[in-house]
Design an enzyme around this catalytic site. Structure first.
Site, PDB file in Angstrom:
ATOM      1  N   TYR A 201      -0.165   0.888   6.476  1.00 22.41           N
ATOM      2  CA  TYR A 201       1.299   0.842   6.366  1.00 22.41           C
ATOM      3  C   TYR A 201       1.857   1.130   4.974  1.00 22.41           C
ATOM      4  O   TYR A 201       2.840   1.846   4.818  1.00 22.41           O
ATOM      5  CB  TYR A 201       1.826  -0.533   6.808  1.00 22.41           C
TER       6      TYR A 201
ATOM      7  N   ASN B 258       0.780  -5.638  -9.949  1.00 17.69           N
ATOM      8  CA  ASN B 258       0.870  -5.503  -8.494  1.00 17.69           C
ATOM      9  C   ASN B 258      -0.213  -6.380  -7.884  1.00 17.69           C
ATOM     10  O   ASN B 258      -1.391  -6.209  -8.212  1.00 17.69           O
ATOM     11  CB  ASN B 258       0.682  -4.034  -8.094  1.00 17.69           C
ATOM     12  N   GLY B 259       0.188  -7.277  -7.000  1.00 17.37           N
ATOM     13  CA  GLY B 259      -0.776  -8.179  -6.360  1.00 17.37           C
ATOM     14  C   GLY B 259      -0.298  -9.609  -6.503  1.00 17.37           C
ATOM     15  O   GLY B 259       0.767  -9.861  -7.080  1.00 17.37           O
TER      16      GLY B 259
ATOM     17  N   CYS C  44       4.508  -4.591  -5.016  1.00 14.91           N
ATOM     18  CA  CYS C  44       4.958  -3.835  -6.180  1.00 14.91           C
ATOM     19  C   CYS C  44       4.242  -2.521  -6.387  1.00 14.91           C
ATOM     20  O   CYS C  44       3.217  -2.241  -5.792  1.00 14.91           O
ATOM     21  CB  CYS C  44       4.749  -4.656  -7.449  1.00 14.91           C
TER      22      CYS C  44
ATOM     23  N   GLY D 258       8.496  -1.192  -3.483  1.00 10.94           N
ATOM     24  CA  GLY D 258       9.375  -2.292  -3.845  1.00 10.94           C
ATOM     25  C   GLY D 258      10.743  -1.766  -4.205  1.00 10.94           C
ATOM     26  O   GLY D 258      10.861  -0.840  -4.995  1.00 10.94           O
TER      27      GLY D 258
HETATM   28  P1  AMP Z   1       8.485  -6.647  12.649  1.00  4.51           P
HETATM   29  O1  AMP Z   1       9.755  -6.034  13.056  1.00  4.51           O
HETATM   30  O2  AMP Z   1       8.672  -7.958  11.947  1.00  4.51           O
HETATM   31  O3  AMP Z   1       7.476  -6.785  13.757  1.00  4.51           O
HETATM   32  O4  AMP Z   1       7.821  -5.694  11.562  1.00  4.51           O
HETATM   33  C1  AMP Z   1       7.161  -4.543  11.976  1.00  4.51           C
HETATM   34  C2  AMP Z   1       7.745  -3.335  11.315  1.00  4.51           C
HETATM   35  O5  AMP Z   1       7.770  -3.539   9.900  1.00  4.51           O
HETATM   36  C3  AMP Z   1       6.886  -2.120  11.584  1.00  4.51           C
HETATM   37  O6  AMP Z   1       7.730  -1.039  11.881  1.00  4.51           O
HETATM   38  C4  AMP Z   1       6.119  -1.913  10.303  1.00  4.51           C
HETATM   39  O7  AMP Z   1       6.011  -0.545  10.000  1.00  4.51           O
HETATM   40  C5  AMP Z   1       6.906  -2.626   9.240  1.00  4.51           C
HETATM   41  N1  AMP Z   1       6.031  -3.424   8.364  1.00  4.51           N
HETATM   42  C6  AMP Z   1       4.808  -3.874   8.588  1.00  4.51           C
HETATM   43  N2  AMP Z   1       4.339  -4.570   7.540  1.00  4.51           N
HETATM   44  C7  AMP Z   1       5.294  -4.548   6.615  1.00  4.51           C
HETATM   45  C8  AMP Z   1       5.416  -5.058   5.300  1.00  4.51           C
HETATM   46  N3  AMP Z   1       4.433  -5.738   4.751  1.00  4.51           N
HETATM   47  N4  AMP Z   1       6.555  -4.829   4.627  1.00  4.51           N
HETATM   48  C9  AMP Z   1       7.546  -4.135   5.193  1.00  4.51           C
HETATM   49  N5  AMP Z   1       7.498  -3.629   6.426  1.00  4.51           N
HETATM   50  C10 AMP Z   1       6.385  -3.830   7.136  1.00  4.51           C
END
Ligand code: AMP
Length: 475
Positions: free
Chosen positions: A254, A114-115, A13, A39
């Site tokens: 990220y 948030n958290g 969030c 979010g």
């Molecule tokens: P995946 O396709 O499941 O390996 O997710 C990796 C991709 O999702 C990468 O391009 C990341 O930038 C992005 N990503 C990593 N962590 C998160 C997160 N917590 N929420 C949304 N996207 C994420």
């Protein structure tokens, strides 16, 4: 809270609040819009007009729901708080949208969180057994319930009483009829900053929200600090034992917006340094460095500059599809990856390509894109990731899935390389990650960040969540 098979929602969030200004809800809308990356499932605003509280909470994007004067006329007053959220497990229920609001004995109380709390289950059980009735499945509701039931006299003492009973990660923005309050948990896991808009104090998850409304950055709310904003000014309270902060390292890798400032640098600068460190650690011959957009762009720039391999936009991202993770079900998520990226053949054909992304979670994005790049005629595809393998789930407010869905928790690098289909796969070391954050090295005794996703070292006990998850898994 992460409960795989229950309708408990895991939230990721952004929070915002502004005190004592005309158009408080308009400024809150703008602030939330700039925090939308935190979010995208729903947003809400609660305002106070001097007599009454007003609340509008909607599923969907800020721009789609809070973009007309009609909505804003429903949110009058000089003080407002807001929230953007998404959930990834369970249903997306409208009643879980925040800020949550309750009329307490001392007056109205609105809270945006948030958290994730880590002891929700036991506190909620105790509250329910003693007669509390819950209307949402959000962990935030226990905060309202505990404040309501505290037998302290003053609101701030009720709040401190509450904070002493909850565990976990929380950055809170609270609105009452006299106060705007900001709170950061003892480790400062999730961010919260204080700003100033022409004399009106502002609280926000990230500085990008301050920039959006033309507010000045004043300072970060410290770990374990409560900031109380009233007509009389700003008061800081430190109710906890003083401990070293451990902000979440993944915010910088990220989650946060590249233009937000954390410490004294933009998030973009940290991410570029992650790419530089990755290039220092991995000497690979290739013709082009290609980012997986948008998340890999800053690190790929750093990697390209350090390695002197040309940077090319070999993957194009559609801006009409949301973040991959945003959709709660795996089938929709996979569909989303295909819709989201296409190959720019001219940069790829007959080339040895180094793809750069910030992280691998389930491996969905990486395998789809490696395949697409080979199909577009690449001679070799290498994949560099600007953080260590994510081997452990997060329980503090960032969405990462359970152990069995995290590719790095089940497979070693060789197996992962096969799974994603690349010629080579390389990750940044943990120490390289700390160097990119400006640290000489990771302080083993007292790490500067919480890096549990890589190390499995959780600064706040998660045994209650693990127990609940395993009970749910056996149901
Ligand atoms: P995946 O396709 O499941 O390996 O997710 C990796 C991709 O999702 C990468 O391009 C990341 O930038 C992005 N990503 C990593 N962590 C998160 C997160 N917590 N929420 C949304 N996207 C994420």
């Amino acid at each position: 809270m992460y409960c795989k098979n229950s309708d408990h929602l895991k939230e990721e969030c952004g929070v915002f609040g502004i005190f004592g200004t005309e158009e408080a809800s308009v400024l809150t809308t703008l602030g939330l819009h700039s925090l939308q990356h935190r979010g995208q499932e729903g947003a809400g605003i609660v305002s106070f007009d001097g007599n009454n509280f007003h609340s509008v909470r909607k599923q969907g994007l800020v721009g789609d729901n809070f973009n007309n004067t009609n909505i804003l006329s429903q949110l009058p007053g000089k003080t407002a708080i807001g929230h953007v959220r998404y959930s990834t497990t369970g249903e997306s229920k409208p009643e879980n949208l925040q800020p949550l609001f309750a009329n307490l004995a001392l007056g109205g109380f609105a809270c945006a969180h948030n958290g994730n709390l880590t002891n929700t289950h036991s506190v909620k059980k105790r509250l329910v057994e003693s007669g509390s009735i819950f209307q949402t499945s959000s962990d935030t509701e226990i905060i309202l319930q505990l404040v309501a039931r505290s037998n302290k006299k003053k609101l701030i003492d009720k709040l401190i009483d509450t904070l002493n009973q909850i565990k976990g990660a929380y950055s809170l923005v609270i609105l009452t009829n006299k106060k705007l309050i900001g709170v950061r948990d003892p480790f400062g896991i999730r961010p919260l900053v204080l700003g100033d808009k022409d004399g009106s104090p502002v609280l926000a998850s990230e500085t990008c929200a301050l920039d959006m409304i033309g507010a000045k950055y004043v300072r970060d709310i410290e770990n374990g600090e409560i900031v109380v904003i009233t007509e009389q000014g700003i008061e800081s309270i430190k109710p906890f034992k003083n401990i070293s902060e451990r902000p979440c390292i993944f915010e910088r890798i990220y989650f946060a917006s590249p233009d937000s400032i954390v410490g004294d640098k933009t998030v973009y600068t940290y991410r570029k340094s992650l790419g530089i460190e990755l290039a220092k650690e991995n000497n690979i011959s290739a013709d082009v460095v290609v980012p997986i957009p948008d998340s890999g762009v800053s690190a790929a720039l750093g990697f390209s500059q350090k390695s002197s391999i040309p940077f090319e936009l070999g993957i194009i991202r559609s801006h009409y599809v949301g973040r991959t993770f945003i959709e709660p079900s795996q089938s929709i998520r996979q569909f989303g990856v295909k819709l989201k990226h296409s190959v720019n053949r001219s940069c790829i054909e007959n080339k040895r390509v180094i793809l750069i992304d910030d992280s691998i979670v389930r491996g969905t994005t990486a395998s789809k894109i490696v395949k697409m790049v080979y199909e577009a005629g690449a001679k070799e595809v290498h994949l560099g990731i600007s953080c260590p393998p994510i081997k452990h789930p997060d329980f503090y407010g960032i969405d990462t899935p359970n152990y069995d869905e995290l590719i790095a928790s089940k497979s070693n690098i060789e197996e992962m390389t096969k799974l994603v289909g690349a010629k080579s796969l390389f990750f940044l070391s943990l120490n390289g990650t700390y160097k990119a954050m400006g640290c000489k090295e990771r302080n083993k005794k007292s790490p500067q960040f919480t890096d549990h996703c890589f190390t499995g070292e959780y600064p706040i006990d998660i045994s209650e969540i693990l127990k609940i998850n395993s009970t749910n898994d056996h149901r």
